[in-house]
Design a protein around this motif. Structure first.
Motif, PDB file in Angstrom:
ATOM      1  N   THR A  90       0.698  -1.232   0.004  1.00  0.00           N
ATOM      2  CA  THR A  90      -0.018  -0.040  -0.102  1.00  0.00           C
ATOM      3  C   THR A  90       0.883   1.249   0.196  1.00  0.00           C
ATOM      4  OG1 THR A  90      -1.883  -1.118   1.177  1.00  0.00           O
ATOM      5  CG2 THR A  90      -1.697   1.032   1.212  1.00  0.00           C
ATOM      6  N   ILE A  91       0.732   2.200  -1.010  1.00  0.00           N
ATOM      7  CA  ILE A  91       1.613   3.261  -1.078  1.00  0.00           C
ATOM      8  C   ILE A  91       0.894   4.671  -0.758  1.00  0.00           C
ATOM      9  CG2 ILE A  91       3.049   4.379  -2.913  1.00  0.00           C
ATOM     10  CD1 ILE A  91       3.315   1.935  -4.276  1.00  0.00           C
ATOM     11  N   THR A  92       1.566   5.413  -0.164  1.00  0.00           N
ATOM     12  CA  THR A  92       1.087   6.930  -0.303  1.00  0.00           C
ATOM     13  C   THR A  92       2.116   7.669  -0.373  1.00  0.00           C
ATOM     14  OG1 THR A  92       0.022   8.345   1.558  1.00  0.00           O
ATOM     15  CG2 THR A  92       1.852   7.141   2.531  1.00  0.00           C
ATOM     16  N   ASP A  93       2.028   9.035  -0.379  1.00  0.00           N
ATOM     17  CA  ASP A  93       3.188  10.018  -0.546  1.00  0.00           C
ATOM     18  C   ASP A  93       2.996  11.196   0.291  1.00  0.00           C
ATOM     19  OD1 ASP A  93       1.428  12.207  -1.770  1.00  0.00           O
ATOM     20  OD2 ASP A  93       1.097  10.849  -3.441  1.00  0.00           O
ATOM     21  N   ASN A  94       4.085  11.898   0.383  1.00  0.00           N
ATOM     22  CA  ASN A  94       4.147  12.965   1.326  1.00  0.00           C
ATOM     23  C   ASN A  94       3.746  14.240   0.802  1.00  0.00           C
ATOM     24  OD1 ASN A  94       6.359  13.792  -0.687  1.00  0.00           O
ATOM     25  ND2 ASN A  94       7.990  14.049   0.977  1.00  0.00           N
ATOM     26  N   GLY A  95       3.118  14.483  -0.267  1.00  0.00           N
ATOM     27  CA  GLY A  95       2.722  15.722  -0.875  1.00  0.00           C
ATOM     28  C   GLY A  95       3.746  16.611  -1.524  1.00  0.00           C
ATOM     29  N   ALA A  96       4.761  16.166  -1.407  1.00  0.00           N
ATOM     30  CA  ALA A  96       5.958  17.011  -1.986  1.00  0.00           C
ATOM     31  C   ALA A  96       6.796  16.254  -2.845  1.00  0.00           C
ATOM     32  CB  ALA A  96       7.112  17.395  -0.865  1.00  0.00           C
ATOM     33  N   GLY A  97       6.388  15.137  -3.346  1.00  0.00           N
ATOM     34  CA  GLY A  97       6.858  14.432  -4.678  1.00  0.00           C
ATOM     35  C   GLY A  97       7.546  13.213  -4.136  1.00  0.00           C
ATOM     36  N   ARG A 107       2.775  11.124  -8.102  1.00  0.00           N
ATOM     37  CA  ARG A 107       1.959  10.806  -7.032  1.00  0.00           C
ATOM     38  C   ARG A 107       1.607   9.140  -6.529  1.00  0.00           C
ATOM     39  NH1 ARG A 107      -2.028  14.070  -5.640  1.00  0.00           N
ATOM     40  NH2 ARG A 107      -2.030  12.686  -3.626  1.00  0.00           N
ATOM     41  N   HIS A 108       1.237   9.013  -5.393  1.00  0.00           N
ATOM     42  CA  HIS A 108       1.270   7.529  -5.164  1.00  0.00           C
ATOM     43  C   HIS A 108       0.554   6.559  -6.057  1.00  0.00           C
ATOM     44  CE1 HIS A 108      -2.601   9.384  -4.093  1.00  0.00           C
ATOM     45  NE2 HIS A 108      -2.421   9.268  -2.540  1.00  0.00           N
ATOM     46  N   TYR A 109      -0.544   7.297  -6.499  1.00  0.00           N
ATOM     47  CA  TYR A 109      -1.637   6.286  -7.653  1.00  0.00           C
ATOM     48  C   TYR A 109      -0.770   6.058  -8.883  1.00  0.00           C
ATOM     49  CZ  TYR A 109      -2.813  10.822 -10.095  1.00  0.00           C
ATOM     50  OH  TYR A 109      -2.837  11.787 -10.582  1.00  0.00           O
ATOM     51  N   GLU A 110      -0.113   6.911  -9.114  1.00  0.00           N
ATOM     52  CA  GLU A 110       1.023   6.631 -10.437  1.00  0.00           C
ATOM     53  C   GLU A 110       2.016   5.580 -10.026  1.00  0.00           C
ATOM     54  OE1 GLU A 110       1.390  10.757 -12.703  1.00  0.00           O
ATOM     55  OE2 GLU A 110       2.265  10.868 -10.811  1.00  0.00           O
TER      56      GLU A 110
END
Length: 320
Positions: free
Chosen positions: A130-137, A174-177
């Motif tokens: 499961t992947i997320t991101d930090n909002g900054a790349g 982004r995480h979905y990419e």
């Protein structure tokens, strides 16, 4: 991106931290409260998760600006920050900084540590990430499914930033990419994943300031029921916490995102919840999503129907 969270439980009082490293920039965030009036002098406490003096930061209205302020305070590059957690120095994904920060929350910045390259054979359709991101790349691993391909590889850990896949740079995606690229790797393929783990250290006795010591700054913090929320339009506002029905709905929406897309994003879930306000059926919700910045996700009709079901269940209290 902006981020959501439930209010974290209060810390057990730790030892008084070292003398603060002050950010000498403006001490006002210049944010608006829910009534639209300015609320200045918002100062947040931070530390580097692997160990550092206490820092005081202010004057930010989104995640990128927050990272810049932390980096300014400790004199390193903002690109060095992988993610932040609230009220713990540990790599605890339940305490990940999302679209909002409680006014009493204590921020821990996790910096880049050791890079590692791992060769993986995709023996099953799903890797179990499961992947997320930090909002900054930076996209990173938020959860590893037990019994999955990845769970059997000891060098891959929660909190690792996915920097490259087969040499292709993932920074800025982004995480979905990133999740889609991993999903589209054919079964039976061998590929190389380059990860960067958070910097680690034996920093165990750190935490928010206690009431004793420098209590003169206490007035800069809220009651614990207010949060600083980052908006998609770049503004930051001070708002009350969501009620129980809203929290249950947002949590369930986040579960849908994980099931359908392999991502975890409480900010996105809360944005969907807010977008559904005033909508009477799934068609109105779909139209609202198509006319918003969420259109880029390309949600399927099946997902929208499931999403509307969650929203109606939450509104009626069936999820509380």
């Amino acid at each position: 991106m902006s981020l959501f969270k439930k209010k974290a439980p209060k810390y057990t009082p730790p030892p008084v931290p070292p003398t603060p490293v002050e950010d000498t920039e403006s001490q006002s965030n210049g944010v608006d409260n829910s009534n639209g009036t300015q609320k200045s002098q918002l100062v947040f406490h931070c530390q580097q998760a692997h160990g550092s003096p206490l820092g005081l930061i202010s004057g930010f209205s989104n995640v990128k600006e927050l990272y810049e302020k932390i980096a300014e305070c400790y004199e390193f590059s903002p690109e060095d920050i992988l993610f932040c957690t609230l009220n713990t120095h540990k790599v605890d994904m339940k305490k990940l900084l999302g679209g909002q920060i409680g006014l009493e929350d204590f921020i821990f910045a996790h910096r880049k540590g050791r890079p590692k390259e791992i060769e993986i054979v995709k023996t099953e359709d799903a890797l179990g990430l499961t992947i997320t991101d930090n909002g900054a790349g930076y996209a990173f691993i938020k959860r590893i499914k037990e019994g999955s391909i990845v769970s059997r590889i000891p060098h891959i850990e929660v909190g690792d930033h996915i920097e490259k896949l087969n040499g292709e740079n993932m920074v800025g995606k982004r995480h979905y990419e990133v999740a889609k690229i991993l999903k589209d790797i054919p079964k039976g393929t061998t590929f190389i994943m380059r990860l960067v783990e958070p910097l680690k250290s034996g920093f165990g006795s750190i935490g928010p300031k206690t009431g004793s010591g420098r209590s003169g700054k206490k007035q800069n913090f809220g009651s614990g029921k207010e949060t600083l929320r980052f908006k998609a339009n770049g503004q930051a506002t001070i708002e009350n916490e969501h009620d129980d029905k809203s929290k249950a709905g947002i949590e369930k929406i986040n579960g849908l995102l994980e099931s359908f897309m392999g991502i975890n994003d409480s900010e996105l879930a809360s944005q969907m919840w807010d977008l559904a306000e005033g909508k009477q059926n799934s068609m109105e919700l779909a139209e609202a999503i198509d006319n918003s910045d969420l259109q880029e996700f390309g949600f399927t009709d099946e997902f929208i129907i499931e999403l509307w079901g969650v929203i109606t269940d939450a509104r009626s209290g069936r999820l509380s």
